[in-house]
Design a protein around this motif. Structure first.
Motif, PDB file in Angstrom:
ATOM      1  N   ASP A 272     -44.310  -5.952  29.121  1.00 61.06           N
ATOM      2  CA  ASP A 272     -43.872  -6.678  27.929  1.00 61.06           C
ATOM      3  C   ASP A 272     -44.300  -5.880  26.705  1.00 61.06           C
ATOM      4  N   THR A 273     -43.328  -5.302  26.014  1.00 61.49           N
ATOM      5  CA  THR A 273     -43.622  -4.430  24.877  1.00 61.49           C
ATOM      6  C   THR A 273     -44.163  -5.185  23.673  1.00 61.49           C
ATOM      7  N   GLY A 274     -43.975  -6.516  23.662  1.00 56.13           N
ATOM      8  CA  GLY A 274     -44.347  -7.301  22.491  1.00 56.13           C
ATOM      9  C   GLY A 274     -43.239  -7.378  21.470  1.00 56.13           C
ATOM     10  N   ASP A 275     -42.111  -6.705  21.752  1.00 56.16           N
ATOM     11  CA  ASP A 275     -40.978  -6.702  20.837  1.00 56.16           C
ATOM     12  C   ASP A 275     -39.919  -7.695  21.282  1.00 56.16           C
ATOM     13  N   VAL A 276     -39.049  -8.021  20.352  1.00 58.09           N
ATOM     14  CA  VAL A 276     -37.995  -9.011  20.585  1.00 58.09           C
ATOM     15  C   VAL A 276     -36.638  -8.345  20.391  1.00 58.09           C
ATOM     16  N   GLY A 277     -35.687  -8.644  21.264  1.00 59.79           N
ATOM     17  CA  GLY A 277     -34.367  -8.051  21.130  1.00 59.79           C
ATOM     18  C   GLY A 277     -33.325  -8.816  21.922  1.00 59.79           C
ATOM     19  N   ALA A 278     -32.094  -8.336  21.871  1.00 58.75           N
ATOM     20  CA  ALA A 278     -30.988  -8.948  22.609  1.00 58.75           C
ATOM     21  C   ALA A 278     -30.125  -7.840  23.185  1.00 58.75           C
ATOM     22  N   ILE A 279     -29.612  -8.065  24.356  1.00 57.67           N
ATOM     23  CA  ILE A 279     -28.780  -7.072  25.027  1.00 57.67           C
ATOM     24  C   ILE A 279     -27.311  -7.470  24.879  1.00 57.67           C
ATOM     25  N   ALA A 280     -26.424  -6.501  24.956  1.00 54.83           N
ATOM     26  CA  ALA A 280     -24.996  -6.780  24.771  1.00 54.83           C
ATOM     27  C   ALA A 280     -24.172  -5.734  25.511  1.00 54.83           C
ATOM     28  N   ILE A 281     -22.881  -6.000  25.613  1.00 55.52           N
ATOM     29  CA  ILE A 281     -21.932  -5.051  26.191  1.00 55.52           C
ATOM     30  C   ILE A 281     -21.133  -4.419  25.054  1.00 55.52           C
ATOM     31  N   ASP A 282     -21.134  -3.099  25.001  1.00 54.40           N
ATOM     32  CA  ASP A 282     -20.343  -2.362  24.021  1.00 54.40           C
ATOM     33  C   ASP A 282     -19.229  -1.652  24.783  1.00 54.40           C
ATOM     34  N   PRO A 283     -17.950  -1.954  24.479  1.00 51.98           N
ATOM     35  CA  PRO A 283     -16.848  -1.335  25.224  1.00 51.98           C
ATOM     36  C   PRO A 283     -16.841   0.190  25.138  1.00 51.98           C
ATOM     37  N   PRO A 288     -25.008  -1.454  29.422  1.00 48.27           N
ATOM     38  CA  PRO A 288     -25.417  -2.403  28.370  1.00 48.27           C
ATOM     39  C   PRO A 288     -26.257  -1.726  27.298  1.00 48.27           C
ATOM     40  N   VAL A 289     -26.167  -2.249  26.089  1.00 44.86           N
ATOM     41  CA  VAL A 289     -26.895  -1.701  24.942  1.00 44.86           C
ATOM     42  C   VAL A 289     -27.794  -2.786  24.354  1.00 44.86           C
ATOM     43  N   LEU A 290     -28.717  -2.368  23.514  1.00 43.65           N
ATOM     44  CA  LEU A 290     -29.512  -3.324  22.755  1.00 43.65           C
ATOM     45  C   LEU A 290     -28.728  -3.694  21.501  1.00 43.65           C
ATOM     46  N   LYS A 291     -28.342  -4.952  21.419  1.00 46.40           N
ATOM     47  CA  LYS A 291     -27.598  -5.419  20.255  1.00 46.40           C
ATOM     48  C   LYS A 291     -28.477  -5.375  19.013  1.00 46.40           C
ATOM     49  N   THR A 292     -29.750  -5.689  19.208  1.00 45.64           N
ATOM     50  CA  THR A 292     -30.687  -5.695  18.094  1.00 45.64           C
ATOM     51  C   THR A 292     -32.102  -5.546  18.623  1.00 45.64           C
ATOM     52  N   VAL A 293     -32.955  -4.934  17.817  1.00 42.37           N
ATOM     53  CA  VAL A 293     -34.394  -4.900  18.065  1.00 42.37           C
ATOM     54  C   VAL A 293     -35.038  -5.546  16.849  1.00 42.37           C
ATOM     55  N   GLU A 294     -35.622  -6.701  17.041  1.00 46.61           N
ATOM     56  CA  GLU A 294     -36.087  -7.506  15.913  1.00 46.61           C
ATOM     57  C   GLU A 294     -37.535  -7.236  15.527  1.00 46.61           C
ATOM     58  N   GLY A 295     -38.203  -6.343  16.230  1.00 50.91           N
ATOM     59  CA  GLY A 295     -39.613  -6.110  15.934  1.00 50.91           C
ATOM     60  C   GLY A 295     -40.486  -7.029  16.765  1.00 50.91           C
ATOM     61  N   ARG A 296     -41.737  -7.120  16.386  1.00 49.00           N
ATOM     62  CA  ARG A 296     -42.691  -7.889  17.171  1.00 49.00           C
ATOM     63  C   ARG A 296     -42.519  -9.385  16.931  1.00 49.00           C
ATOM     64  N   LYS A 297     -42.923 -10.156  17.935  1.00 50.16           N
ATOM     65  CA  LYS A 297     -42.777 -11.607  17.842  1.00 50.16           C
ATOM     66  C   LYS A 297     -43.512 -12.151  16.617  1.00 50.16           C
ATOM     67  N   SER A 298     -44.632 -11.498  16.268  1.00 54.68           N
ATOM     68  CA  SER A 298     -45.419 -11.961  15.121  1.00 54.68           C
ATOM     69  C   SER A 298     -44.740 -11.659  13.787  1.00 54.68           C
ATOM     70  N   ASP A 299     -43.619 -10.888  13.808  1.00 51.60           N
ATOM     71  CA  ASP A 299     -42.864 -10.601  12.588  1.00 51.60           C
ATOM     72  C   ASP A 299     -41.757 -11.617  12.352  1.00 51.60           C
ATOM     73  N   ILE A 300     -41.506 -12.473  13.330  1.00 53.73           N
ATOM     74  CA  ILE A 300     -40.328 -13.328  13.287  1.00 53.73           C
ATOM     75  C   ILE A 300     -40.699 -14.735  12.833  1.00 53.73           C
ATOM     76  N   LEU A 301     -40.039 -15.180  11.770  1.00 54.04           N
ATOM     77  CA  LEU A 301     -40.263 -16.521  11.246  1.00 54.04           C
ATOM     78  C   LEU A 301     -39.358 -17.520  11.965  1.00 54.04           C
ATOM     79  N   LEU A 302     -39.824 -18.763  12.017  1.00 56.95           N
ATOM     80  CA  LEU A 302     -39.025 -19.848  12.581  1.00 56.95           C
ATOM     81  C   LEU A 302     -38.556 -20.749  11.453  1.00 56.95           C
ATOM     82  N   ASP A 303     -37.368 -21.297  11.591  1.00 53.39           N
ATOM     83  CA  ASP A 303     -36.934 -22.250  10.575  1.00 53.39           C
ATOM     84  C   ASP A 303     -37.616 -23.600  10.827  1.00 53.39           C
ATOM     85  N   THR A 304     -37.345 -24.569  10.011  1.00 48.20           N
ATOM     86  CA  THR A 304     -38.052 -25.847  10.112  1.00 48.20           C
ATOM     87  C   THR A 304     -37.698 -26.612  11.381  1.00 48.20           C
ATOM     88  N   MET A 305     -36.636 -26.174  12.089  1.00 53.85           N
ATOM     89  CA  MET A 305     -36.268 -26.793  13.361  1.00 53.85           C
ATOM     90  C   MET A 305     -36.839 -26.033  14.547  1.00 53.85           C
TER      91      MET A 305
END
Length: 403
Positions: A272-283, A288-305
């Motif tokens: 577990d790298t400690g990073d957050v991301g999403a995988i996707a298919i690029d034609p 498969p590719v990484l759609k996004t790399v969002e950085g570390r979990k501690s960098d990510i804010l949550l909304d009020t929900m």
């Protein structure tokens, strides 16, 4: 990716036969029979994770503290080191860099990291300390680059390259003609603003590289896409749920977990790298590719929900407020946030910024504006656009319990 099967089987067989930690996994049928590990687990069980065969060979010690400031060490065998060299050559070429070109390497150069003069000259590396990127020193650097007509490439923290762009903006500079062939951002999220300004000033597209010290290059963007091409030749990459070890659906955010196929000294299986991301298919890509790399979990804010918000949303705010020198968004509690602002003159657009911020986190959010003289950097001299103090507290608690 079937080509990886022999390398994966070789790694898993080595782990179950030569390490104390994995010896009870000898009846495994797939990679998923192995537990997910992280830095804390590796530190706690380090002796039991080193293979017996590597104890008789010369190994390379890799040290890193990363953004967490927690010391971490693993061993790498020579084949793994050679693999990293090959990966570096390949991905550098994909970004336009040719081995032998001058590499303008922008990062924090500590005493431990600073290369000796002779190896740096041989590798044609020009180390640029991010702490030195101020006014006259930036001008001196740019003057040197313009005088030297040899091909060059930038590699470094986007925040360091941003300092150069800010200086060029301030002097109303035209593009700098100094034969830049490649620009690669690393270790931090790359905003579209920095990407476009670097492209304008140095006349070559900029890409982002996703890598770490303990493994190597995991993925890299192409010049024509924001997606990251995964280094499937060296790693197996999984995106797992935040609360369990099940894989998430394509497009969903989750934990980036990798298996390093060629480290036979300290096997890093489902790490577990400690990073957050999403995988996707690029034609346009065969795998498969990484759609996004969002950085570390501690960098990510949550909304009020309680839903996660991409740090890139907050990065998109910065260009809208050029009068602000520095800004940082913090989550203090479940629905409580602080916006830190550093600027020279009074801020006359506070209500506008609050409205925009609440459109991301929720209209019921409690938001405090805090004006500061400086937003401190991490020990690594990286700057975070967002910090989730709740997550940081939980991570610190987990570390203290594991000690």
């Amino acid at each position: 990716m079937d080509k990886n099967n022999p390398a994966l089987k070789n790694l898993l067989d080595l782990a179950v036969n030569e390490t104390e930690f994995y010896k009870n996994r000898k009846t495994y049928t797939s990679l998923q029979d192995f537990p997910v590990v992280n830095k804390n687990v590796i530190k706690e069980h380090f002796g039991g994770l080193v293979t017996t065969s590597s104890k008789e060979k010369k190994v390379n010690k890799i040290f890193t503290s990363g953004s967490t400031g927690v010391p971490f060490m693993i061993y790498q065998n020579q084949e793994k080191k050679n693999r990293n060299t090959a990966d570096t050559i390949y991905f550098a070429k994909q970004a336009g860099f040719t081995i032998g070109d001058k590499l303008l390497y922008v990062r924090l150069w500590t005493k431990e990291l600073r290369k000796k003069r002779i190896p740096a000259l041989i590798q044609n590396i020009s180390p640029i300390n991010i702490e030195d990127l101020e006014g006259e020193k930036i001008q001196h650097l740019l003057t040197k680059l313009q005088k030297n007509k040899s091909p060059k490439g930038w590699l470094g923290y986007p925040s360091g390259l941003e300092k150069i762009c800010d200086y060029l903006d301030a002097i109303n500079s035209k593009p700098i003609h100094c034969n830049i062939k490649s620009i690669i951002g690393m270790s931090e999220n790359l905003s579209d603003d920095v990407r476009s300004r670097m492209w304008y000033y140095f006349d070559t597209p900029m890409v982002s590289r996703y890598s770490n010290f303990e493994n190597g290059i995991i993925a890299q963007q192409t010049a024509s896409s924001n997606y990251f091409v995964i280094n499937w030749a060296s790693y197996i990459l999984e995106i797992l749920d935040f609360n369990s070890d099940r894989p998430v659906k394509h497009g969903e955010l989750g934990r980036i977990v990798i298996t390093d196929l060629y480290n036979h000294a300290t096997p890093m299986i489902r790490y577990d790298t400690g990073d957050v991301g999403a995988i996707a298919i690029d034609p346009d890509q065969p795998f498969p590719v990484l759609k996004t790399v969002e950085g570390r979990k501690s960098d990510i804010l949550l909304d009020t929900m309680g839903s996660m918000i991409s740090p890139f949303k907050f990065m998109s705010i910065i260009p809208k407020y050029p009068e602000v020198k520095q800004i940082q968004f913090l989550q203090v509690d479940n629905a409580t946030y602080t916006i830190k602002i550093n600027m020279d003159d009074p801020f006359n657009r506070e209500e506008e910024l609050l409205s925009l911020f609440k459109s991301y986190v929720g209209q019921d959010a409690k938001v405090k504006m805090e004006y500061v003289n400086e937003i401190p950097l991490l020990n690594s001299k990286k700057r975070k656009i967002s910090r989730n103090l709740l997550t940081e507290k939980n991570i610190s608690r987990e570390k203290s319990l594991s000690v």
